[in-house]
Each structure stands twice: as C-alpha cells, then as structure tokens.
Scaffold this motif. Sequence first.
Motif, PDB file in Angstrom:
ATOM      1  N   PHE A 146       0.811  -1.229   0.000  1.00 15.16           N
ATOM      2  CA  PHE A 146       0.000   0.000   0.000  1.00 15.16           C
ATOM      3  C   PHE A 146       0.839   1.272   0.000  1.00 15.16           C
ATOM      4  CE2 PHE A 146       0.126  -1.129   4.612  1.00 15.16           C
ATOM      5  CZ  PHE A 146       0.705   0.028   5.124  1.00 15.16           C
ATOM      6  N   ILE A 147       2.167   1.153   0.222  1.00 18.31           N
ATOM      7  CA  ILE A 147       3.044   2.323   0.160  1.00 18.31           C
ATOM      8  C   ILE A 147       4.335   1.912  -0.549  1.00 18.31           C
ATOM      9  CG2 ILE A 147       4.038   1.850   2.445  1.00 18.31           C
ATOM     10  CD1 ILE A 147       4.249   4.891   2.850  1.00 18.31           C
ATOM     11  N   PRO A 148       4.855   2.736  -1.474  1.00 18.82           N
ATOM     12  CA  PRO A 148       6.022   2.325  -2.254  1.00 18.82           C
ATOM     13  C   PRO A 148       7.336   2.369  -1.486  1.00 18.82           C
ATOM     14  CG  PRO A 148       5.359   4.555  -2.861  1.00 18.82           C
ATOM     15  CD  PRO A 148       4.311   4.040  -1.926  1.00 18.82           C
ATOM     16  N   ASP A 243       0.418   3.061   7.257  1.00 18.42           N
ATOM     17  CA  ASP A 243      -0.920   3.002   6.679  1.00 18.42           C
ATOM     18  C   ASP A 243      -1.655   4.314   6.923  1.00 18.42           C
ATOM     19  OD1 ASP A 243      -3.295   1.912   5.550  1.00 18.42           O
ATOM     20  OD2 ASP A 243      -4.002   1.358   7.541  1.00 18.42           O
ATOM     21  N   LYS A 244      -1.596   4.793   8.160  1.00 17.57           N
ATOM     22  CA  LYS A 244      -2.263   6.055   8.503  1.00 17.57           C
ATOM     23  C   LYS A 244      -1.619   7.231   7.766  1.00 17.57           C
ATOM     24  CE  LYS A 244      -4.852   3.927  11.500  1.00 17.57           C
ATOM     25  NZ  LYS A 244      -6.256   3.602  11.144  1.00 17.57           N
ATOM     26  N   LEU A 245      -0.275   7.253   7.749  1.00 18.10           N
ATOM     27  CA  LEU A 245       0.446   8.361   7.122  1.00 18.10           C
ATOM     28  C   LEU A 245       0.164   8.429   5.627  1.00 18.10           C
ATOM     29  CD1 LEU A 245       2.519  10.655   7.456  1.00 18.10           C
ATOM     30  CD2 LEU A 245       4.322   8.964   7.013  1.00 18.10           C
ATOM     31  N   TYR A 246       0.160   7.278   4.974  1.00 15.92           N
ATOM     32  CA  TYR A 246      -0.044   7.243   3.518  1.00 15.92           C
ATOM     33  C   TYR A 246      -1.458   7.676   3.143  1.00 15.92           C
ATOM     34  CZ  TYR A 246       0.285   5.638  -1.309  1.00 15.92           C
ATOM     35  OH  TYR A 246       0.289   5.575  -2.681  1.00 15.92           O
ATOM     36  N   ARG A 247      -2.424   7.322   3.969  1.00 13.78           N
ATOM     37  CA  ARG A 247      -3.798   7.742   3.687  1.00 13.78           C
ATOM     38  C   ARG A 247      -3.953   9.255   3.848  1.00 13.78           C
ATOM     39  NH1 ARG A 247      -8.136   3.411   5.575  1.00 13.78           N
ATOM     40  NH2 ARG A 247      -6.897   1.502   5.530  1.00 13.78           N
ATOM     41  N   LEU A 248      -3.241   9.802   4.832  1.00 19.39           N
ATOM     42  CA  LEU A 248      -3.346  11.229   5.123  1.00 19.39           C
ATOM     43  C   LEU A 248      -2.587  12.089   4.112  1.00 19.39           C
ATOM     44  CD1 LEU A 248      -4.308  13.402   7.180  1.00 19.39           C
ATOM     45  CD2 LEU A 248      -2.119  13.093   8.362  1.00 19.39           C
ATOM     46  N   ALA A 249      -1.360  11.665   3.783  1.00 24.37           N
ATOM     47  CA  ALA A 249      -0.496  12.463   2.905  1.00 24.37           C
ATOM     48  C   ALA A 249       0.374  11.532   2.056  1.00 24.37           C
ATOM     49  CB  ALA A 249       0.365  13.393   3.744  1.00 24.37           C
ATOM     50  N   PRO A 250      -0.174  11.002   0.962  1.00 26.47           N
ATOM     51  CA  PRO A 250       0.548  10.003   0.168  1.00 26.47           C
ATOM     52  C   PRO A 250       1.888  10.469  -0.402  1.00 26.47           C
ATOM     53  CG  PRO A 250      -1.469  10.711  -0.946  1.00 26.47           C
ATOM     54  CD  PRO A 250      -1.535  11.230   0.447  1.00 26.47           C
TER      55      PRO A 250
END
Length: 268
Positions: A146-148, A243-250
């Motif tokens: 979900f995050i690169p 997960d939280k960080l990527y949803r907030l500020a990808p």
Amino acid sequence: MNLQYKTIVVTGGGSGMGRELVIALLKKGAKVAAIDINKDSLEETVRIAGDYGINASTFVLDITDKSAVEETVKEMLVRLKSIDGLINNAGIIQPFAAVNDLDDKTTERVMNVNFWGTYYLTKTILPHLLTRPEAHIVNVSSMGGFIPFPTQTIYGASKAAVKILTEGLYAELKNTAVNVTVVHPGAIMTNITQNSGLGGPKVDNNDKNNMALSPSKAAQIIIRAMEKNKFRATVGKDAWFLDKLYRLAPKFATNFIGKMMKKSLAQH
C-alpha cells in the motif's frame, strides 16, 4: 472462524512466519496442511511442533507451477477429506535495486511467487471452500503493498496485486460462507532475504536493536484476524503508522519512505 477441528492450508510453512502460523494453528486444535518448496524445512516445522505435529501434513510444492498446484490440492483432498481455510503466506523479495537495473527474469520470479502462486492456490481451492459451512482465505500482502518502497518496487507491485485480489474476493464472496482477510505485515524478524535467494546474513532474533516484530507475534495477530473474520489487518506498529500516514499524505509518505530506504541502504 472457530479454528478447532478445521483443516487449514498454509503456504511457506517451512520457515519464518509460515512456520509460526503452522504451529499456532496446531495449538488451536486445527489440522494443518503445510506447503513449502523445501522438504527439509517442512520436516523441521513438524519436529518443532512436537506432539502437536501429529495433526500436520506436509506437501512439497512449487506454488508457481499451476499444474503442480492442482495435483497437490487433489492429493490434499484425498488425504485430508476437506479444506476449511487457506493462508497464502509464501513470498519473496527482490534484490535491492531500481526497476531500471532489474532483469526480466528476476521481475517475473517475484511476480510468479507472490502473485501467481497466491492466485493459483486460491483459484484451485476456492470451489471446495464454497462447499464448506464455514471457510476462510487469508492472503498476506505487505506494507509494501500500500506504500512504495524504492528498490523494492516490483515486490511492492506484486503485493499490491495481492491486496486488490483479496479485496475483490471479499466483495465477490460477501454473501457466501467464505470469509476473506488481507494482511499487511510490517518488518518481521524472518530470513526472507536469504530465503529469496539473495544471500546475506541470517536474522539475529536476539538483537536488542532489531525493532522488527517476532514471527510468532505476527502469526498470533494474523490468526486472531482470521478468528474475528476481519476484512483487513496490519501487523506491527510500523505497518499501522505507515498506513495512517499514507492515507493522510501520500506524497509526503512516499518521500519519507524514500529517505528512510536511502539511509538504510547506505548503512549496509
């Protein structure tokens, strides 16, 4: 899902998190069909399980071989009579290299093990799961799904494919007795680098500076998610945070991971 007396298939059962999943399931009273490409590793898992190992069956299988998967599942059903669950845990990483520096053979191997192996087992076992009064599919993705993570881009792409496959299955099977869970582990203390054929030192699980989660703890979280029929589970504080960080500020999260990866690789 109540795991007692259920028959659960676990891929990658010869080492790391897969081994811990096998042992934990056996202790829950389940019967386990452990799959791995390495026969000796599977036998070691059964030995470690001790008295619980009486309820373990082992199957040596290359999950990237579709026909071999189909034959093995047939053999499982003959020996075990039924299958109630599948945990697609087996996976490999890529060499730590940019996409531009990877050869096609390496890329294909990562996709074959991580995505196609998961797909082949799922597609082959699913018709039988649909006949059971209660069944469950757990597919292990990754926080890289979900995050690169630069220099693990193909690995991440394969795990992102697992994520979407699993979530799609959840939607398609919502009105059936088959529950579906996608799992996103963070850093786990396994020898995935070595098991992926990339060499390197074995993980020292006694290293106090190692912040990764133990395989046994990760297995417990995954099994708890299975028991509670969760749609999604993150494993480890790092996976939860990212997960939280990527949803907030990808974009910020992507740049943050890029810096962390660059720093980590420089230290090695």
